[in-house]
Scaffold this active site. Structure first.
Site, mmCIF file in Angstrom:
data_model
loop_
_atom_site.group_PDB
_atom_site.id
_atom_site.type_symbol
_atom_site.label_atom_id
_atom_site.label_comp_id
_atom_site.label_asym_id
_atom_site.label_seq_id
_atom_site.Cartn_x
_atom_site.Cartn_y
_atom_site.Cartn_z
ATOM 1 N N GLY A 174 0.831 -1.198 0.000
ATOM 2 C CA GLY A 174 0.000 0.000 0.000
ATOM 3 C C GLY A 174 0.862 1.243 0.000
ATOM 4 O O GLY A 174 2.020 1.214 -0.438
ATOM 5 N N SER A 175 0.282 2.318 0.503
ATOM 6 C CA SER A 175 0.964 3.610 0.399
ATOM 7 C C SER A 175 2.035 3.757 1.479
ATOM 8 O O SER A 175 1.993 3.103 2.527
ATOM 9 C CB SER A 175 -0.065 4.733 0.534
ATOM 10 O OG SER A 175 -0.725 4.612 1.769
ATOM 11 N N GLU B 69 5.646 -3.330 0.962
ATOM 12 C CA GLU B 69 5.687 -3.079 -0.486
ATOM 13 C C GLU B 69 4.947 -1.761 -0.713
ATOM 14 O O GLU B 69 3.712 -1.740 -0.708
ATOM 15 C CB GLU B 69 5.000 -4.220 -1.248
ATOM 16 C CG GLU B 69 5.643 -5.584 -1.070
ATOM 17 C CD GLU B 69 6.942 -5.729 -1.854
ATOM 18 O OE1 GLU B 69 7.270 -4.855 -2.678
ATOM 19 O OE2 GLU B 69 7.638 -6.727 -1.621
ATOM 20 N N LEU B 70 5.689 -0.673 -0.887
ATOM 21 C CA LEU B 70 5.073 0.657 -0.876
ATOM 22 C C LEU B 70 5.121 1.307 -2.254
ATOM 23 O O LEU B 70 5.361 0.640 -3.252
ATOM 24 C CB LEU B 70 5.750 1.512 0.203
ATOM 25 C CG LEU B 70 5.845 0.839 1.590
ATOM 26 C CD1 LEU B 70 6.562 1.721 2.593
ATOM 27 C CD2 LEU B 70 4.472 0.432 2.108
ATOM 28 N N CYS C 68 2.031 0.442 -8.907
ATOM 29 C CA CYS C 68 3.111 0.982 -8.085
ATOM 30 C C CYS C 68 4.381 1.224 -8.891
ATOM 31 O O CYS C 68 5.212 2.035 -8.507
ATOM 32 C CB CYS C 68 3.402 0.045 -6.924
ATOM 33 S SG CYS C 68 3.618 -1.643 -7.472
ATOM 34 N N GLU D 65 4.147 10.637 -5.534
ATOM 35 C CA GLU D 65 3.589 9.522 -6.316
ATOM 36 C C GLU D 65 2.256 9.964 -6.906
ATOM 37 O O GLU D 65 1.301 10.243 -6.186
ATOM 38 C CB GLU D 65 3.371 8.293 -5.414
ATOM 39 C CG GLU D 65 2.819 7.120 -6.208
ATOM 40 C CD GLU D 65 2.566 5.871 -5.372
ATOM 41 O OE1 GLU D 65 2.229 5.991 -4.190
ATOM 42 O OE2 GLU D 65 2.697 4.768 -5.937
HETATM 43 P P1 NAP Z 1 -3.501 2.389 1.101
HETATM 44 O O1 NAP Z 1 -4.474 3.483 1.196
HETATM 45 O O2 NAP Z 1 -2.212 2.512 1.820
HETATM 46 O O3 NAP Z 1 -4.275 1.056 1.592
HETATM 47 C C1 NAP Z 1 -3.681 -0.206 1.526
HETATM 48 C C2 NAP Z 1 -4.342 -1.117 2.531
HETATM 49 O O4 NAP Z 1 -4.050 -0.655 3.850
HETATM 50 C C3 NAP Z 1 -5.863 -1.152 2.428
HETATM 51 O O5 NAP Z 1 -6.330 -2.451 2.683
HETATM 52 C C4 NAP Z 1 -6.281 -0.209 3.542
HETATM 53 O O6 NAP Z 1 -7.586 -0.432 4.023
HETATM 54 C C5 NAP Z 1 -5.256 -0.566 4.588
HETATM 55 N N1 NAP Z 1 -5.104 0.408 5.662
HETATM 56 C C6 NAP Z 1 -5.396 1.739 5.662
HETATM 57 N N2 NAP Z 1 -5.103 2.285 6.864
HETATM 58 C C7 NAP Z 1 -4.618 1.281 7.640
HETATM 59 C C8 NAP Z 1 -4.154 1.202 8.983
HETATM 60 N N3 NAP Z 1 -4.110 2.269 9.784
HETATM 61 N N4 NAP Z 1 -3.734 -0.005 9.456
HETATM 62 C C9 NAP Z 1 -3.761 -1.093 8.678
HETATM 63 N N5 NAP Z 1 -4.214 -1.080 7.390
HETATM 64 C C10 NAP Z 1 -4.616 0.092 6.881
HETATM 65 O O7 NAP Z 1 -3.129 2.075 -0.430
HETATM 66 P P2 NAP Z 1 -4.088 1.957 -1.687
HETATM 67 O O8 NAP Z 1 -4.608 3.317 -2.037
HETATM 68 O O9 NAP Z 1 -5.055 0.859 -1.503
HETATM 69 O O10 NAP Z 1 -3.035 1.476 -2.798
HETATM 70 C C11 NAP Z 1 -2.206 2.361 -3.475
HETATM 71 C C12 NAP Z 1 -0.805 2.375 -2.905
HETATM 72 O O11 NAP Z 1 -0.279 1.057 -2.869
HETATM 73 C C13 NAP Z 1 0.151 3.166 -3.773
HETATM 74 O O12 NAP Z 1 0.999 3.930 -2.959
HETATM 75 C C14 NAP Z 1 0.928 2.091 -4.511
HETATM 76 O O13 NAP Z 1 2.183 2.490 -4.987
HETATM 77 C C15 NAP Z 1 1.027 1.051 -3.459
HETATM 78 N N6 NAP Z 1 1.317 -0.263 -4.057
HETATM 79 C C16 NAP Z 1 2.558 -0.804 -3.898
HETATM 80 C C17 NAP Z 1 2.866 -2.023 -4.506
HETATM 81 C C18 NAP Z 1 4.204 -2.666 -4.361
HETATM 82 O O14 NAP Z 1 4.319 -3.842 -4.672
HETATM 83 N N7 NAP Z 1 5.224 -1.970 -3.899
HETATM 84 C C19 NAP Z 1 1.905 -2.665 -5.271
HETATM 85 C C20 NAP Z 1 0.646 -2.075 -5.406
HETATM 86 C C21 NAP Z 1 0.358 -0.879 -4.793
HETATM 87 P P3 NAP Z 1 -8.812 0.491 3.493
HETATM 88 O O15 NAP Z 1 -8.927 0.223 2.035
HETATM 89 O O16 NAP Z 1 -9.933 -0.017 4.300
HETATM 90 O O17 NAP Z 1 -8.450 1.903 3.806
#
Ligand code: NAP
Length: 470
Positions: free
Chosen positions: A225-226, A245-246, A279, A373
């Site tokens: 995630g982010s 994995e951010l 990502c 990003e």
């Molecule tokens: P996100 O907002 O960080 O959410 C990712 C996950 O974390 C979701 O399931 C979210 O739940 C959960 N989450 C949110 N707050 C949390 C907390 N306080 N404690 C535990 N879990 C929590 O990311 P996204 O918008 O879904 O995805 C986009 C990001 O992912 C981008 O930054 C992208 O670059 C990154 N990404 C990285 C990779 C890699 O392999 N490096 C691959 C794909 C994506 P909710 O949905 O319920 O908020």
């Protein structure tokens, strides 16, 4: 759909709608879990971990292989679900399901390869005949938290290795895209995964995340995630293993000798698939002044050809972003760059969640469209004068997940490989390239630890050392 906790499909009165980002219609609902649901999921997963620990590698192989076969049989249903909840075009969804089948198959194979090693203790000066070896053992309960953009394959990259290594797993899918993760859970159970070895809990990460991540019974957190959520999770997790994995703002360097047709095709596929919500999307296109005009002309033509619309329509090349507010954010960053002197060559507008594929030229590195990003369907093109400047620009980021260069010059290519700080380095490809078996992960703020079944199994196991004293 219902969530799966403690061996049962569970509903709650409080529901979260899952919205089709293109039509705005409600596809389905899922229950909104509370912290008490986290507690029962983790308690059940602890029992599941004990069951998993008792299975042989072959048993774990067989159930994961069966799950992969079931996913293949259900490919079309999984792909449609994915498109309807996430918005990627149907062809990309089919590709994601096929990749997820490979991820599960590769994980199944790894279940048979949990090697330890013998330690050459006779190399120590005090050796008196001891024999030492390591045992690789499961961590126990794994919390797997996944993002919206690859809601099936990235869940498989966590669940597959976790089960292969003999752990149980609590899946927390992204709230925008929980349905295909729930369908994966069905497939795992149909394949014979022990009922308490997998849990899939739906609900807002902001509400239930801390309870899950901070629970001492959870021994490993694997998160995609982010950056900011990742950092928060690291602080909350405390003394447990984490894989992060951010995000990134991946650079693509276009050297003066780049094959123009190939680099334009790579920019289009690397920058705009899944509406730029990958990502490792190409975001910063660092282009030699010698070919700057030619590249921009060719890229404009390539990007103009990307049709947008209903992602279920087979002829459409790019669908919506996951939410309308993300399209508005991308547009704001483009407008901000324009007011700082950048030029939009194609695209630039949006309607609802659909943002037009956009090329912005003359971007300065300090503009948000370059230094943050973007995670959307636009690329930011910036000119450079020589390889030193290009490498400096590529490294001028707190991220380091993937980077690409196009050149025929082996010296430039090798300097790029040695000097650019990035987990993945692509020579004559855009940064958005991944084979699911390879070690994959970022440097700097892009995270720590590697995925890819072989590498993730290592991250999801502990090493025990055994010494026999004669
Ligand atoms: P996100 O907002 O960080 O959410 C990712 C996950 O974390 C979701 O399931 C979210 O739940 C959960 N989450 C949110 N707050 C949390 C907390 N306080 N404690 C535990 N879990 C929590 O990311 P996204 O918008 O879904 O995805 C986009 C990001 O992912 C981008 O930054 C992208 O670059 C990154 N990404 C990285 C990779 C890699 O392999 N490096 C691959 C794909 C994506 P909710 O949905 O319920 O908020």
């Amino acid at each position: 759909m219902r969530m799966y906790i403690a061996g049962e499909w569970v509903d709650r009165d409080d529901k979260i709608p899952v919205i089709n980002p293109y039509s705005g219609e409600t596809v389905d609902t899922v229950p909104r879990a509370g912290v008490e649901d986290v507690d029962s999921a983790v308690a059940s997963a602890e029992r599941g971990a004990a069951v998993m620990r008792g299975l042989s590698g072959y048993d774990r192989y067989a159930m994961l292989k069966k799950a992969a076969d079931l996913m293949e049989e259900r490919l079309e249903d999984f792909a449609k679900t994915l498109t309807m909840e996430e918005g990627k075009v149907i062809g990309e969804s089919r590709m994601e399901v096929s990749r997820a089948v490979q991820t599960m198959t590769g994980s199944a194979e790894e279940a048979k390869r949990l090697y330890g090693e013998t330690i050459p203790l006779d190399g120590a000066p005090s050796w008196t005949g001891q024999i030492g070896f390591t045992l690789r053992v499961p961590c126990g309960v794994v919390a797997a938290i996944s993002p919206f953009n690859f809601p099936l394959n990235l869940v498989c990259h966590k669940v597959g290795p976790a089960l292969a290594a003999g752990n149980s797993v609590v899946i927390k899918p992204a709230t925008d895209t929980p349905l295909v993760a729930l369908k994966l859970t069905e497939a795992l159970l149909d394949a014979g995964v022990p009922v308490e070895a997998v849990q899939c809990i739906t609900g807002s990460g902001g509400s239930i995340g801390d309870a899950l991540v901070g629970d001492p019974r959870v021994r490993k957190v694997t998160f995609t995630g982010s950056r900011d959520v990742g950092e928060h999770i690291c602080r909350t997790a405390g003394l447990k293993k984490v894989t992060m994995e951010l995000g990134s703002n991946s650079p693509l360097i276009v050297m003066p000798d780049a094959d123009m047709d190939k680099v334009v095709a790579a920019t289009v596929s690397s920058g705009f698939s899944n509406a730029g919500q990958v990502c490792i999307s190409a975001q910063r296109i660092i282009t030699s002044r010698d070919v700057y005009g030619d590249y921009l002309d060719a890229l404009t033509e390539g990007v103009e050809a990307i049709s947008t619309g209903d992602p279920l329509d087979e002829s459409v090349k790019m669908g919506p972003m996951v939410r309308a507010q993300d399209a508005a954010r991308v547009n704001e960053w483009i407008n901000e760059a324009e007011s700082g002197g950048a030029r939009t060559l194609v695209g630039g507008g949006y309607s609802g969640a659909v943002h037009q594929p956009t090329v912005v030229a003359d971007v300065s590195p300090e503009m948000r469209i370059s230094c943050d990003e973007l995670f959307g369907p636009a690329v930011a093109v910036t000119p450079f004068s020589d390889i030193d400047e290009a490498i400096g620009m590529a490294n001028d980021s707190n991220y380091g997940l993937s980077a690409g260069i196009f050149t025929q010059n082996i010296d430039w290519a090798m300097r790029f490989a040695r000097e650019v700080d990035s987990g993945n380095l692509m020579i004559n490809s855009g940064p958005q390239w991944r084979a699911d078996l390879m070690p994959y992960g970022g440097l700097k703020d892009s995270g720590m630890g590697k995925e890819g079944p072989k590498y993730a199994v290592e991250e999801m196991t502990e090493l025990k050392l055994v010494i026999y004293h004669p």
